[in-house]
Design a protein around this motif. Structure first.
Motif, PDB file in Angstrom:
ATOM      1  N   LYS A   1       0.634  -1.372   0.225  1.00 18.32           N
ATOM      2  CA  LYS A   1      -0.246   0.377  -0.409  1.00 18.32           C
ATOM      3  C   LYS A   1       1.277   1.531   0.076  1.00 18.32           C
ATOM      4  N   ASN A   2       1.548   1.504   0.726  1.00 15.33           N
ATOM      5  CA  ASN A   2       2.191   2.812   0.797  1.00 15.33           C
ATOM      6  C   ASN A   2       3.550   2.411  -0.085  1.00 15.33           C
ATOM      7  N   LYS A   3       4.010   1.667  -0.685  1.00 14.12           N
ATOM      8  CA  LYS A   3       5.120   1.358  -2.125  1.00 14.12           C
ATOM      9  C   LYS A   3       3.994   2.531  -3.100  1.00 14.12           C
ATOM     10  N   TYR A   4       2.786   1.095  -3.350  1.00 11.18           N
ATOM     11  CA  TYR A   4       1.561   2.380  -4.370  1.00 11.18           C
ATOM     12  C   TYR A   4       1.391   3.725  -4.416  1.00 11.18           C
ATOM     13  N   LEU A   5       1.674   4.313  -2.943  1.00  8.86           N
ATOM     14  CA  LEU A   5       0.776   6.071  -2.477  1.00  8.86           C
ATOM     15  C   LEU A   5       3.023   6.458  -3.305  1.00  8.86           C
ATOM     16  N   LYS A   6       4.480   6.358  -2.712  1.00  5.11           N
ATOM     17  CA  LYS A   6       4.553   6.596  -2.940  1.00  5.11           C
ATOM     18  C   LYS A   6       4.699   6.346  -4.506  1.00  5.11           C
ATOM     19  N   LEU A   7       4.704   5.723  -5.405  1.00  6.51           N
ATOM     20  CA  LEU A   7       4.839   5.876  -6.705  1.00  6.51           C
ATOM     21  C   LEU A   7       3.517   6.953  -7.359  1.00  6.51           C
ATOM     22  N   LEU A   8       2.618   6.581  -6.511  1.00  7.96           N
ATOM     23  CA  LEU A   8       1.293   7.008  -7.522  1.00  7.96           C
ATOM     24  C   LEU A   8       2.181   8.783  -6.795  1.00  7.96           C
ATOM     25  N   GLU A   9       2.544   9.040  -5.795  1.00  4.77           N
ATOM     26  CA  GLU A   9       3.551  10.694  -5.862  1.00  4.77           C
ATOM     27  C   GLU A   9       3.978  11.142  -7.169  1.00  4.77           C
ATOM     28  N   GLU A  10       5.279  10.117  -7.311  1.00  2.34           N
ATOM     29  CA  GLU A  10       6.058  10.098  -7.612  1.00  2.34           C
ATOM     30  C   GLU A  10       5.736  10.994  -8.859  1.00  2.34           C
ATOM     31  N   TYR A  11       4.535  10.071  -9.173  1.00  4.26           N
ATOM     32  CA  TYR A  11       3.787  10.370 -11.282  1.00  4.26           C
ATOM     33  C   TYR A  11       3.048  11.334 -10.441  1.00  4.26           C
ATOM     34  N   ASN A  12       2.679  11.052 -10.264  1.00  5.25           N
ATOM     35  CA  ASN A  12       1.971  13.110  -9.590  1.00  5.25           C
ATOM     36  C   ASN A  12       2.585  14.052 -10.285  1.00  5.25           C
ATOM     37  N   GLU A  13       3.943  14.144  -9.310  1.00 12.79           N
ATOM     38  CA  GLU A  13       5.521  15.084  -9.491  1.00 12.79           C
ATOM     39  C   GLU A  13       5.717  15.333 -10.772  1.00 12.79           C
ATOM     40  N   LEU A  14       6.250  13.718 -11.395  1.00 15.85           N
ATOM     41  CA  LEU A  14       6.426  14.215 -12.798  1.00 15.85           C
ATOM     42  C   LEU A  14       5.489  14.556 -13.847  1.00 15.85           C
ATOM     43  N   LEU A  15       3.648  14.234 -13.435  1.00 15.50           N
ATOM     44  CA  LEU A  15       3.213  14.724 -14.304  1.00 15.50           C
ATOM     45  C   LEU A  15       3.039  16.503 -14.556  1.00 15.50           C
TER      46      LEU A  15
END
Length: 103
Positions: free
Chosen positions: A85-99
């Protein structure tokens, strides 16, 4: 106590299900299956997938397996679910930053 890979190995051999067929149905190599037998941290999803293929219920064995302690850089999780769950949230945050950067 047996680890997850050993439990899977024992169930597969008892079922008589061919290793080659198991690997083929999972989209993996035979070598991957043999390495899985040595892996103490096999995911629950993989265990359930194998159980479905060989018609074996791992419910009793899964209950006796203690939750994993997974370390990811400076974070430690006591449950496998929390880790993912935390790994997913971390990746989602990184993805949003890239966007944001690409706008």
């Amino acid at each position: 106590m047996q680890h997850r890979g050993e439990i899977i190995k024992e169930a597969v051999y008892k079922s008589g299900f061919p290793i080659t067929e198991l690997a083929k149905r999972m989209g993996k190599s035979r070598r991957w299956v043999y390495l899985l037998f040595e892996n103490p941290t096999v995911s629950i999803d993989t265990i359930l997938q194998i159980g479905t293929l060989i018609h074996y219920d791992f419910a009793n064995e899964i209950e006796t397996i203690k939750p994993l302690v997974v370390q990811d850089s400076d974070l430690t999780y006591t449950k496998e679910e929390d880790y993912w769950k935390n790994k997913y949230l971390k990746l989602l945050e990184e993805y949003n930053e890239l966007l944001k950067k690409n706008k």
